[in-house]
Design a protein around this motif. Structure first.
Motif, short mmCIF file in Angstrom:
data_model
loop_
_atom_site.label_atom_id
_atom_site.label_comp_id
_atom_site.label_asym_id
_atom_site.label_seq_id
_atom_site.Cartn_x
_atom_site.Cartn_y
_atom_site.Cartn_z
N ILE A 98 15.09 15.48 -32.25
CA ILE A 98 14.86 14.50 -30.85
C ILE A 98 16.53 13.74 -30.93
O ILE A 98 17.24 13.59 -32.17
N LEU A 99 16.88 14.22 -30.13
CA LEU A 99 18.53 13.10 -29.48
C LEU A 99 18.02 12.37 -28.96
O LEU A 99 17.07 11.66 -28.08
N THR A 100 19.00 11.02 -29.34
CA THR A 100 18.74 9.67 -28.72
C THR A 100 19.91 10.09 -27.87
O THR A 100 20.31 10.56 -27.49
N SER A 101 19.54 8.78 -26.39
CA SER A 101 20.02 8.92 -24.93
C SER A 101 20.55 7.45 -24.82
O SER A 101 20.92 7.08 -24.08
N ARG B 60 24.24 14.48 -20.37
CA ARG B 60 24.04 15.74 -20.47
C ARG B 60 24.69 16.91 -21.29
O ARG B 60 24.38 18.63 -21.98
N ALA B 61 26.00 16.93 -20.76
CA ALA B 61 27.11 17.56 -22.53
C ALA B 61 26.32 17.45 -23.89
O ALA B 61 26.15 18.02 -24.86
N GLN B 62 25.56 16.07 -24.34
CA GLN B 62 24.72 16.66 -25.75
C GLN B 62 24.35 17.46 -25.12
O GLN B 62 23.39 18.49 -26.63
N ILE B 63 22.91 17.85 -24.01
CA ILE B 63 21.79 18.30 -24.72
C ILE B 63 23.17 19.46 -24.56
O ILE B 63 22.67 20.73 -24.81
N ASP B 64 24.17 20.10 -23.47
CA ASP B 64 24.29 21.00 -23.20
C ASP B 64 24.74 22.12 -24.95
O ASP B 64 24.99 23.30 -25.40
N THR B 65 25.06 20.86 -25.66
CA THR B 65 26.25 20.70 -26.79
C THR B 65 24.99 21.14 -27.47
O THR B 65 25.19 22.58 -28.57
N ILE B 66 23.71 21.15 -27.85
CA ILE B 66 22.47 21.22 -28.75
C ILE B 66 22.15 22.75 -28.43
O ILE B 66 21.56 23.65 -28.88
N ARG B 67 21.89 23.14 -26.67
CA ARG B 67 21.74 24.69 -26.55
C ARG B 67 22.47 25.46 -27.04
O ARG B 67 22.08 26.80 -27.47
N ASN B 68 23.90 25.15 -27.30
CA ASN B 68 25.14 25.83 -27.67
C ASN B 68 24.73 26.20 -29.45
O ASN B 68 25.06 27.06 -29.61
N GLU B 69 23.91 25.00 -29.91
CA GLU B 69 23.84 25.13 -31.23
C GLU B 69 22.63 25.86 -31.88
O GLU B 69 22.55 25.69 -33.14
N LEU C 202 16.71 14.98 -17.05
CA LEU C 202 16.11 15.50 -18.46
C LEU C 202 15.39 16.43 -17.50
O LEU C 202 14.94 17.57 -18.00
N VAL C 203 14.70 16.59 -15.93
CA VAL C 203 14.39 17.26 -15.25
C VAL C 203 15.30 18.26 -14.61
O VAL C 203 14.92 19.64 -14.71
N GLU C 204 16.27 18.00 -14.95
CA GLU C 204 17.50 18.56 -14.48
C GLU C 204 17.92 20.28 -15.64
O GLU C 204 17.75 21.38 -15.36
N LYS C 205 17.74 19.55 -16.98
CA LYS C 205 17.48 20.14 -17.48
C LYS C 205 16.57 20.86 -18.54
O LYS C 205 16.43 21.03 -19.60
N ARG C 206 15.65 20.64 -17.64
CA ARG C 206 14.71 21.21 -18.13
C ARG C 206 14.07 20.54 -19.88
O ARG C 206 13.83 21.63 -20.18
#
Ligand SMILES: Cc1cc2nc3c(=O)[nH]c(=O)nc-3n(C[C@H](O)[C@H](O)[C@H](O)COP(=O)(O)O)c2cc1C
Length: 297
Positions: free
Chosen positions: A38-41, A50-59, A82-86
């Motif tokens: 679970i990522l903190t915001s 956005r950048a943290q979510i993208d990094t997680i999806r790369n990892e 969160l809606v945009e990134k689903r």
């Protein structure tokens, strides 16, 4: 529905959000190890989230979640991301997710609030949430008044959605106890402060692994916002001030920025080192994957 199926994870374990701490490094490590990271915001703007979510999806290609600490001032903007990134899962703390629930849920996001008592658990069930985390006051961070031992079975009896137990769980005995009490899974925070991947000052990790059963205290009671942290000069000062009837402003001045001082600077005197009572059982720094596999061995 079974929590591992609901969240599409191997182990029924959620890594509890750790404010300013559970960033992509820890989240990806936990999700790759079969739990739900679970990522903190906390403290983030839209761009950073956005950048943290993208990094997680790369990892990782595994599911993960994002936590909304509802006391934060910019929650509506964070929800837009969160809606945009689903994002697969959103957990919430310190308030009701009701104003944001529909937007998230209709978008396919599972919503799991952290709750401190039966009444709020029932309200959340009526709202339509997917599960609740019943968090006892043994936990680190912002806490309620009930213990895990008393809260979990009462919530499990009161609702028909999955209950996840949090507060004081750091090994397989804790996991087994939570399941016996009626939970379907566990949320763990303090034990992950000592994960190798956790991006905090080494002093913070050392303070956690050298803590004993009596190393935490509660501050903020007079502010109506109790928080459990490791005892240090800051905590001792605040406890004394609260007992002597100091003003709320005096306390807020001391607390302002104190978590950042702990997380980034390792300021042992003036930092707020939030951790739970189970810190006494966390004695080693190890990879998140090892912490998880030992809990389910
Ligand atoms: C340092 C720290 C920061 C936390 N920050 C948050 C947070 O921002 N949002 C939240 O919902 N819970 C937060 N929590 C609670 C955890 O997610 C988790 O529920 C709790 O740590 C479980 O109890 P344990 O500490 O005994 O493992 C925090 C806990 C700690 C120790």
């Amino acid at each position: 529905m079974n929590i591992t199926k609901l969240l599409n994870i191997k182990y029924p374990l959620i890594q509890g959000s750790l404010a300013r701490i559970s960033r992509h490094e820890l989240v990806s490590a936990v999700s790759n190890a079969g739990g739900l990271g679970i990522l903190t915001s906390v403290g983030m703007d839209q761009a950073e989230l956005r950048a943290q979510i993208d990094t997680i999806r790369n990892e990782t290609d595994q599911p993960f979640g994002v936590n909304l600490m509802l006391q934060q001032p910019n929650i509506p903007e964070l929800v837009e991301v969160l809606v945009e990134k689903r994002v697969p899962v959103v957990t919430t703390g310190a308030g009701t997710p009701a104003p944001y629930f529909e937007a998230l849920h209709e978008n396919g996001t599972k919503v799991i609030p952290v709750i401190p008592n039966v009444e709020i658990a029932q309200k959340m069930e009526q709202l339509g949430v997917d599960a609740v985390v019943a968090e006892g006051m043994e936990s680190g961070g912002h806490i309620g008044q009930m213990t895990t031992m008393t809260l979990v079975p009462q919530v499990a009896d009161a609702v028909n959605i999955p209950v996840i137990a949090a507060g004081g769980i750091a090994d397989r005995r804790g996991v087994a106890a939570a399941l016996v009490l009626g939970a379907q899974g566990v949320q763990v925070g303090t034990a992950f402060l000592a994960a190798e991947e956790t991006p905090i000052s080494s002093i913070y990790k050392q303070m956690v692994i050298s803590a004993n059963d009596n190393s935490t205290a509660i501050t903020g009671i007079t502010l109506g916002d109790p928080v459990r942290s490791l005892k240090n000069p800051l905590v001792e000062k605040i406890v004394q001030l609260e007992q002597s009837g100091s003003t709320k402003q005096q306390l807020r001045d001391l607390l302002d920025g104190s978590l950042k001082k702990a997380v980034y600077d390792g300021d042992a005197a003036d930092g707020s080192f939030m951790a739970g009572q189970i810190a006494g059982e966390v004695n080693e720094i190890k990879p998140a994957a090892e912490i998880i596999s030992e809990m389910f061995s």
